[in-house]
Design an enzyme around this catalytic site. Structure first.
Site, PDB file in Angstrom:
ATOM      1  N   ALA A  10       0.852  -1.179   0.000  1.00  0.00           N
ATOM      2  CA  ALA A  10       0.000   0.000   0.000  1.00  0.00           C
ATOM      3  C   ALA A  10       0.895   1.239   0.000  1.00  0.00           C
ATOM      4  O   ALA A  10       2.124   1.140   0.068  1.00  0.00           O
ATOM      5  CB  ALA A  10      -0.916  -0.021   1.225  1.00  0.00           C
ATOM      6  N   MET A  11       0.278   2.396  -0.069  1.00  0.00           N
ATOM      7  CA  MET A  11       1.039   3.653  -0.104  1.00  0.00           C
ATOM      8  C   MET A  11       1.882   3.829   1.158  1.00  0.00           C
ATOM      9  O   MET A  11       1.516   3.376   2.237  1.00  0.00           O
ATOM     10  CB  MET A  11       0.080   4.837  -0.228  1.00  0.00           C
ATOM     11  CG  MET A  11      -0.607   4.964  -1.576  1.00  0.00           C
ATOM     12  SD  MET A  11       0.478   5.576  -2.888  1.00  0.00           S
ATOM     13  CE  MET A  11       0.802   7.243  -2.335  1.00  0.00           C
ATOM     14  N   GLY A  14       7.414   2.382   2.204  1.00  0.00           N
ATOM     15  CA  GLY A  14       8.878   2.368   2.094  1.00  0.00           C
ATOM     16  C   GLY A  14       9.405   1.643   0.872  1.00  0.00           C
ATOM     17  O   GLY A  14      10.545   1.184   0.876  1.00  0.00           O
ATOM     18  N   ASP A  87      10.993   1.573 -10.043  1.00  0.00           N
ATOM     19  CA  ASP A  87      10.056   2.093  -9.042  1.00  0.00           C
ATOM     20  C   ASP A  87       8.731   2.444  -9.716  1.00  0.00           C
ATOM     21  O   ASP A  87       8.673   2.652 -10.929  1.00  0.00           O
ATOM     22  CB  ASP A  87      10.641   3.341  -8.373  1.00  0.00           C
ATOM     23  CG  ASP A  87      10.006   3.631  -7.026  1.00  0.00           C
ATOM     24  OD1 ASP A  87       9.427   2.702  -6.431  1.00  0.00           O
ATOM     25  OD2 ASP A  87      10.113   4.790  -6.555  1.00  0.00           O
ATOM     26  N   GLU A  88       7.658   2.507  -8.941  1.00  0.00           N
ATOM     27  CA  GLU A  88       6.319   2.851  -9.423  1.00  0.00           C
ATOM     28  C   GLU A  88       5.913   1.973 -10.612  1.00  0.00           C
ATOM     29  O   GLU A  88       5.359   2.448 -11.611  1.00  0.00           O
ATOM     30  CB  GLU A  88       6.247   4.338  -9.807  1.00  0.00           C
ATOM     31  CG  GLU A  88       6.641   5.288  -8.700  1.00  0.00           C
ATOM     32  CD  GLU A  88       5.710   5.259  -7.489  1.00  0.00           C
ATOM     33  OE1 GLU A  88       4.614   4.667  -7.583  1.00  0.00           O
ATOM     34  OE2 GLU A  88       6.077   5.833  -6.445  1.00  0.00           O
ATOM     35  N   ALA A  89       6.158   0.678 -10.478  1.00  0.00           N
ATOM     36  CA  ALA A  89       5.945  -0.258 -11.584  1.00  0.00           C
ATOM     37  C   ALA A  89       4.479  -0.432 -11.947  1.00  0.00           C
ATOM     38  O   ALA A  89       4.160  -0.958 -13.019  1.00  0.00           O
ATOM     39  CB  ALA A  89       6.560  -1.614 -11.238  1.00  0.00           C
ATOM     40  N   CYS A 147      -5.292   2.015  12.607  1.00  0.00           N
ATOM     41  CA  CYS A 147      -5.788   1.205  13.727  1.00  0.00           C
ATOM     42  C   CYS A 147      -4.791   0.144  14.174  1.00  0.00           C
ATOM     43  O   CYS A 147      -4.995  -0.514  15.184  1.00  0.00           O
ATOM     44  CB  CYS A 147      -7.100   0.523  13.320  1.00  0.00           C
ATOM     45  SG  CYS A 147      -6.906  -0.754  12.045  1.00  0.00           S
TER      46      CYS A 147
END
Length: 207
Positions: A10-11, A14, A87-89, A147
């Site tokens: 997820a965003m 890392g 990156d950002e594939a 959470c």
């Protein structure tokens, strides 16, 4: 044998700093690394990989019509490339993934891709879909929801509100996206609710 890796999360988990760390480890041992990033992600400038904590690394730019195999072969002729890092594939196209497969299978060079799996509507990106199809190894980089549960969803936030409509690609970081667990993504809960009773006391409600 070399393999194609898809390392997803997820965003804000890392991914970029993990890529930069892998590149550093290769280069520390005298190896040559080819780093690339899609042109569409230009938040910090074109051809720049930037982690959420500000560490940066220059990278070659992948455009929609870029042939990654040809780019790799050109660079490999200048110096032997020992590893390809992307990156950002999630923003790659089907033909890009097929070109990465050819690098692995024909040149025996490992390719490590980092990116999101699903978008803010919980649908696969094109690049992620074909990486799930073709990758030899699929690995999750974990992060957590507010959470404390594992975050698997990417919520898009506009004016403090979670939205589930709009175009799939809208570049942004922590200013536009929040990582949530499945429960709080479905509930639309971006954080603990604040309840202010008539007495003026403030209570936090956590699930």
């Amino acid at each position: 044998m070399a393999q194609l890796y898809f390392r997803y999360s997820a965003m804000n988990a890392g991914k970029s700093i993990e890529l930069i760390k892998v590149a550093y480890n290769y280069e520390e041992r005298g190896k040559n690394v080819l780093t690339m990033v899609p042109a569409i992600d230009d938040r910090y400038g074109l051809g720049v990989i930037t982690s959420s904590i500000g560490i940066q690394r220059e990278a070659m730019v992948i455009r929609e019509n870029t042939n990654i195999l040809e780019l790799f072969m050109r660079e490999n002729n200048k110096r032997d490339v020992d590893c390809v890092l992307i990156d950002e594939a999630q923003f790659l196209k089907k033909h890009h993934i097929e070109e990465l497969v050819e690098i692995v299978d024909s040149f025996n060079v490992p390719v490590l891709t980092y990116g999101l799996k699903n978008d803010f509507k919980n649908e696969l990106f094109e690049g992620s879909y074909y990486l799930l199809v073709y990758a030899d190894k699929i690995e999750e980089i974990k992060t957590i929801c507010w959470c404390g549960r594992k975050a698997t969803m990417n919520a898009r936030v506009i004016d403090g509100q979670m939205v589930k409509q709009g175009k799939q690609i809208e570049i942004g970081g922590m200013d536009k996206y929040v990582s949530l667990c499945r429960k709080h993504y479905n509930d639309g809960r971006l954080g603990p609710e604040i309840v202010v009773p008539d007495s003026g006391d403030t209570h936090e409600i956590f699930e």
